[in-house]
Design a protein around this motif. Sequence first.
Motif, PDB file in Angstrom:
ATOM      1  N   PRO A  44     -10.627   9.663  44.202  1.00 21.03           N
ATOM      2  CA  PRO A  44     -10.860   8.359  44.048  1.00 21.03           C
ATOM      3  C   PRO A  44      -8.928   8.483  45.039  1.00 21.03           C
ATOM      4  O   PRO A  44      -9.196   6.833  45.744  1.00 21.03           O
ATOM      5  N   LEU A  45      -7.973   8.770  44.564  1.00 20.06           N
ATOM      6  CA  LEU A  45      -6.531   8.746  45.988  1.00 20.06           C
ATOM      7  C   LEU A  45      -7.052   8.556  47.099  1.00 20.06           C
ATOM      8  O   LEU A  45      -6.260   7.896  48.148  1.00 20.06           O
ATOM      9  N   MET A  46      -7.590   9.247  47.581  1.00 18.63           N
ATOM     10  CA  MET A  46      -8.658   9.539  49.031  1.00 18.63           C
ATOM     11  C   MET A  46      -9.774   8.783  49.578  1.00 18.63           C
ATOM     12  O   MET A  46      -9.236   7.977  50.674  1.00 18.63           O
ATOM     13  N   VAL A  47     -10.247   7.896  48.166  1.00 12.74           N
ATOM     14  CA  VAL A  47     -10.937   6.944  48.673  1.00 12.74           C
ATOM     15  C   VAL A  47     -10.238   5.628  48.843  1.00 12.74           C
ATOM     16  O   VAL A  47     -10.242   5.315  49.631  1.00 12.74           O
ATOM     17  N   ALA A  48      -8.706   4.630  48.049  1.00 14.41           N
ATOM     18  CA  ALA A  48      -8.332   4.127  48.267  1.00 14.41           C
ATOM     19  C   ALA A  48      -7.353   4.151  49.021  1.00 14.41           C
ATOM     20  O   ALA A  48      -7.033   3.323  50.281  1.00 14.41           O
ATOM     21  N   ARG A  49      -6.834   5.252  49.804  1.00 14.46           N
ATOM     22  CA  ARG A  49      -6.037   5.619  50.981  1.00 14.46           C
ATOM     23  C   ARG A  49      -7.658   4.733  51.533  1.00 14.46           C
ATOM     24  O   ARG A  49      -6.674   4.664  53.338  1.00 14.46           O
ATOM     25  N   LYS A  50      -8.021   5.755  52.424  1.00 14.74           N
ATOM     26  CA  LYS A  50      -9.505   5.477  53.090  1.00 14.74           C
ATOM     27  C   LYS A  50      -9.692   3.908  53.953  1.00 14.74           C
ATOM     28  O   LYS A  50      -9.488   3.499  54.962  1.00 14.74           O
ATOM     29  N   VAL A  51      -9.011   3.147  52.171  1.00 12.14           N
ATOM     30  CA  VAL A  51      -9.845   2.104  52.759  1.00 12.14           C
ATOM     31  C   VAL A  51      -8.243   1.181  52.770  1.00 12.14           C
ATOM     32  O   VAL A  51      -8.757  -0.141  52.587  1.00 12.14           O
ATOM     33  N   LEU A  74     -15.481   8.887  39.869  1.00  8.63           N
ATOM     34  CA  LEU A  74     -16.761   7.918  40.068  1.00  8.63           C
ATOM     35  C   LEU A  74     -16.497   6.620  39.598  1.00  8.63           C
ATOM     36  O   LEU A  74     -17.092   5.473  40.409  1.00  8.63           O
ATOM     37  N   ALA A  75     -16.470   6.144  38.459  1.00  8.90           N
ATOM     38  CA  ALA A  75     -16.060   4.825  38.124  1.00  8.90           C
ATOM     39  C   ALA A  75     -15.134   4.186  39.129  1.00  8.90           C
ATOM     40  O   ALA A  75     -15.490   2.911  39.488  1.00  8.90           O
ATOM     41  N   ILE A  76     -14.204   4.819  39.267  1.00  9.50           N
ATOM     42  CA  ILE A  76     -13.062   4.181  40.386  1.00  9.50           C
ATOM     43  C   ILE A  76     -13.151   3.824  41.776  1.00  9.50           C
ATOM     44  O   ILE A  76     -12.939   2.943  42.601  1.00  9.50           O
ATOM     45  N   ALA A  96     -17.389   8.471  50.582  1.00 10.39           N
ATOM     46  CA  ALA A  96     -17.116   9.299  49.561  1.00 10.39           C
ATOM     47  C   ALA A  96     -17.629  10.316  49.144  1.00 10.39           C
ATOM     48  O   ALA A  96     -16.689  11.065  48.051  1.00 10.39           O
ATOM     49  N   ALA A  97     -18.197  10.885  49.427  1.00  9.26           N
ATOM     50  CA  ALA A  97     -19.181  12.540  49.015  1.00  9.26           C
ATOM     51  C   ALA A  97     -18.481  13.125  49.663  1.00  9.26           C
ATOM     52  O   ALA A  97     -17.949  14.002  49.166  1.00  9.26           O
ATOM     53  N   ASP A  98     -17.006  13.132  51.118  1.00 10.57           N
ATOM     54  CA  ASP A  98     -16.332  14.432  51.548  1.00 10.57           C
ATOM     55  C   ASP A  98     -15.458  14.058  50.431  1.00 10.57           C
ATOM     56  O   ASP A  98     -14.541  15.095  50.468  1.00 10.57           O
ATOM     57  N   ALA A  99     -15.226  12.283  49.689  1.00  6.49           N
ATOM     58  CA  ALA A  99     -13.580  12.604  48.176  1.00  6.49           C
ATOM     59  C   ALA A  99     -14.048  13.363  47.468  1.00  6.49           C
ATOM     60  O   ALA A  99     -13.466  14.349  47.103  1.00  6.49           O
ATOM     61  N   PHE A 100     -15.245  13.936  47.439  1.00  8.49           N
ATOM     62  CA  PHE A 100     -15.722  14.046  46.110  1.00  8.49           C
ATOM     63  C   PHE A 100     -15.317  16.024  46.569  1.00  8.49           C
ATOM     64  O   PHE A 100     -15.401  16.273  45.266  1.00  8.49           O
ATOM     65  N   TYR A 101     -16.630  16.070  47.568  1.00  3.62           N
ATOM     66  CA  TYR A 101     -16.526  18.151  47.947  1.00  3.62           C
ATOM     67  C   TYR A 101     -14.560  18.129  48.534  1.00  3.62           C
ATOM     68  O   TYR A 101     -14.612  19.354  48.693  1.00  3.62           O
ATOM     69  N   LEU A 102     -13.630  17.222  48.615  1.00 10.04           N
ATOM     70  CA  LEU A 102     -12.841  17.577  49.475  1.00 10.04           C
ATOM     71  C   LEU A 102     -12.238  18.869  48.356  1.00 10.04           C
ATOM     72  O   LEU A 102     -11.465  19.689  48.644  1.00 10.04           O
TER      73      LEU A 102
END
Length: 226
Positions: A18-25, A68-70, A160-166
């Motif tokens: 979720p950190l990567m998702v937060a930073r990407k947006v 995932l919820a975040i 976000a799929a990339d965030a989960f596989y990072l």
Amino acid sequence: MRQLVLGNLNYSSWSIRPLMVARKVALPVEDVIVPLDFPETSARLKEISPTAKVPLLIWDDVTVWESLAITEWIAEWAPPGSVWPEAPAARAIARAAASEMHAGFSELRSKCPMDIRAREATPEMTEKLAADIARIDALWSNLRSTFGKGGPFLFGRWSAADAFYLPVVTRFRTYGLPLSGAAAEYAAAVLEDPDFLRLEEQAKAEPWWIRYGPDGRSSGFLKPEA
């Protein structure tokens, strides 16, 4: 108060997703790191988290736990298409792939704990570990072939799929695990992403270590360089 509460970036795969998702947006939130596996860790997390675990998003009067919820919360906050692919079919498959990571690959998780800054010997190639590696290799290759036009990530543009596989990508590097052509190219692109490089530098700078032994996990502080 708007905080994203995380564990050690070097070790906490659940946190960096979720950190990567937060930073990407560019989510306007403060990152708060709670070092894991110290005597005071559980007590500190119990004060703020309903599960006493990380990650945790605190956004004004809303508290969201679980990675995932975040991620889904951020997807609703962010413009359409910035977290998940815009096309309905691609979006559904991206969510399926993220959920597969979320719930699966137990042998890889067990044999190859995430440690971004380390380089370790390749573990014994058990049948279960080989099966996890083969599934990941095939999944990445198939997603790149089917949806990967327009960029280097699983669905072309970052999602976000990339965030989960990072964290999985970093495990392949840490333990020298094999990947075939398209999957190896995808992993290389993830490791060259500027947002990952920023995270990697933060992970390297963390002063804590976690070790995995027969009696469980232990933690401590790195000694400063002379």
